[in-house]
Design an enzyme around this catalytic site. Structure first.
Site, short mmCIF file in Angstrom:
data_model
loop_
_atom_site.label_atom_id
_atom_site.label_comp_id
_atom_site.label_asym_id
_atom_site.label_seq_id
_atom_site.Cartn_x
_atom_site.Cartn_y
_atom_site.Cartn_z
N ARG A 17 54.06 57.23 34.93
CA ARG A 17 52.62 57.20 34.77
C ARG A 17 52.15 55.91 34.11
O ARG A 17 51.34 55.17 34.66
CB ARG A 17 52.12 58.39 33.94
N HIS A 217 54.10 57.58 19.72
CA HIS A 217 53.90 56.93 21.01
C HIS A 217 53.73 55.45 20.69
O HIS A 217 52.70 55.04 20.17
CB HIS A 217 52.64 57.52 21.68
N HIS A 219 54.02 51.26 21.55
CA HIS A 219 54.04 50.17 22.53
C HIS A 219 54.73 48.96 21.90
O HIS A 219 54.54 48.67 20.73
CB HIS A 219 52.62 49.83 22.97
N CYS A 250 48.53 48.85 28.94
CA CYS A 250 47.26 49.57 29.00
C CYS A 250 46.21 48.69 29.63
O CYS A 250 45.91 47.61 29.13
CB CYS A 250 46.82 49.98 27.59
N ASN A 261 55.33 50.98 26.80
CA ASN A 261 55.96 51.82 25.78
C ASN A 261 57.29 51.23 25.37
O ASN A 261 57.89 50.43 26.10
CB ASN A 261 56.26 53.19 26.38
#
Lengths: 320, 320
Positions: A17, A217, A219, A250, A261
């Site tokens: 995703r 989460h 990055h 993003c 990520n």
């Protein structure tokens, strides 16, 4: 360094995703399906497969329905999708995906507005309506997300007090609905965190809610992603979102250097070296990373794609 | 995570030497000189500029003499070169470089043989002769290096006891000559280390020699480089070799995926976030990393080249 390492770690694979939505592509539906199916062979238990977003905004996800339908599912693995509006949820519900709800808030007013068109208060109102919708449809609310919990490209530093307010909002919302508390993921959406910030923000949330299950989460925009995972592991954090090969970024971060990520296979390798079980076969995850590079047609950030694991080397086979 | 962070950290910049020797090139002498001079403007105090090696083996260093001669030196910065034989030292001594000696041993018999043509015992004999040569020429012996201290691509795990033996050899050698003890760098030559190994090996050396000044030379082959620096910082280690933009790799590591040193600007960024002074201007080091990418003509591993620092963002300027 005295630590509180967990015995096991759960990794949510975000590569399909987070990754494929930002690639210039085009990436065929068949390749997307094949990648998800390869990931399912690694031992990972949750794979975020698609976003149900406006194809005019994110053309790479225009075939989300076809991808979701095309996957041959392996029992025991959860295949999820992301929706951000009612129409997206309707699409998800019509497909053979595992539908799990999340409450999503952003700790930066400006980022929230730029990312979703809604400020913090409007987002909170919207999340109240989402919760009602999930309850009505019997969709479990498994996670809460606090985005830009470690900094924002528009506002700079994000006060820890604001992060605490956002977590409190999520918990009050689910408590008010009589639901079990979800795992709360603190998201370093634009890669500002360093290990010191991980300790400060996770510590503050822990101080307030000692028993709240947490996840991160992260990055890897500035190279500290794996160091941040290590700092979080030392605090006992045991759930991480990660992306195979470091896929991702993003599109709305307001920053050309927005990176993906943290890289799944690097996190798995780190955990293995620390004696922490992830349930993931590192060799197979590295194979998936190589497959991801073939699919997108260029090098991706993950280093183990070229570095390889240490299994063959330690097994006494001479290095290639 | 209780820690023993140092107040200041010294970084030895290895990019020009470690990096340019492995690039397919050709890289002009003028570009090499300009890169060293740009690095000298960042605040870094030591720059390893060239290798004096056989140009048939390492063609990228054929112009080492011209590079060393071409640099406009800034007072207070040390510009060094690497030699591995008598002829290399003779070249170095004839040039306007800072000539500092090092004792170099490898903790893996096979790697030592493959890298230098000599096993451990033969290397120790050779290092004895180097020490005599340095004493005779008045060249200070500032460092000792234990290569493959965290693993070897040929032998797999390297016993900590072997690393201890290698450190003991270096110290006995300099003690026997009545010299001050050098700083001993433990080198993860082929990128096997994880934070757990950093703690184990550094801990074992510290247990034996509590006051010995230590440094680390880390390669980021498997994505844990910055996490390893963080683990070492938490143990109080305050000297690191690093390469701007993550330039580098080892042509003789027996491994196609051999990666460069940990990336200087990522280490500087980590230190800044931890409140540790490196004396290096992060923005200027990122500019050097961008220059390095222009010179080599392809992307390099350092993430801050695209991610940028947080200075402008935290200063309230809207992100680009």
């Amino acid at each position: 360094m005295p630590t509180d390492f967990p015995a096991t770690v759960t990794i949510n694979e975000e590569g399909p995703r987070e990754g494929f939505q930002i690639e210039p592509g085009p990436i065929s539906t068949a390749d997307k399906v094949a990648f998800v199916e390869a990931l399912a062979g690694t031992g990972v238990r949750k794979i975020d497969c698609v976003s149900f977003v406006d194809p005019r905004r994110v053309p790479g996800m225009a075939d989300a329905d076809a991808v979701a339908t095309g996957i041959h599912r392996v029992p025991g693995i959860r295949y999820t999708g992301l929706w951000l509006n009612e129409r997206g949820l309707d699409r998800a519900l019509a497909l053979p995906l595992d539908t799990v709800g999340a409450i999503r808030v952003t700790a930066s007013e400006t980022f929230s507005t730029n990312n979703t068109g809604k400020g913090i208060v409007a987002t909170q109102d919207e999340q109240r309506r989402w919760l009602e919708r999930y309850v009505a449809a019997g969709i479990p609310v498994e996670s809460g997300y606090v985005m830009t919990a470690f900094g924002c490209n528009f506002e700079g530093e994000v006060p820890v007090a604001t992060v605490i307010d956002m977590v409190a909002f999520i918990l009050e919302l689910v408590d008010g609905a009589g639901l079990p508390r979800p795992r709360v993921f603190l998201a370093d959406t634009v890669g500002h965190a360093a290990p010191s910030a991980i300790e400060r923000v996770v510590g503050a949330v822990r101080d307030r809610w000692p028993d709240l299950p947490l996840g991160l989460h992260l990055h890897d925009t500035r190279g500290l992603g794996v160091a941040n995972v290590h700092a979080a592991l030392a605090l006992g954090v045991d759930h991480f979102d990660a992306a195979c090969a470091g896929l991702g970024g993003c599109p709305f971060a307001g920053h050309a250097g927005a990176a993906g990520n943290v890289c799944t296979e690097e996190v798995v390798f780190l955990c293995e070296e620390l004696g922490i079980d992830t349930g993931i076969d590192l060799e197979r995850m590295i194979d998936c990373a190589r497959m991801a590079e073939e699919i997108v047609g260029h090098r991706l950030p993950g280093k183990l794609t070229r570095g390889g694991s240490l299994r063959a080397i330690r097994g006494g086979q001479v290095a290639a």
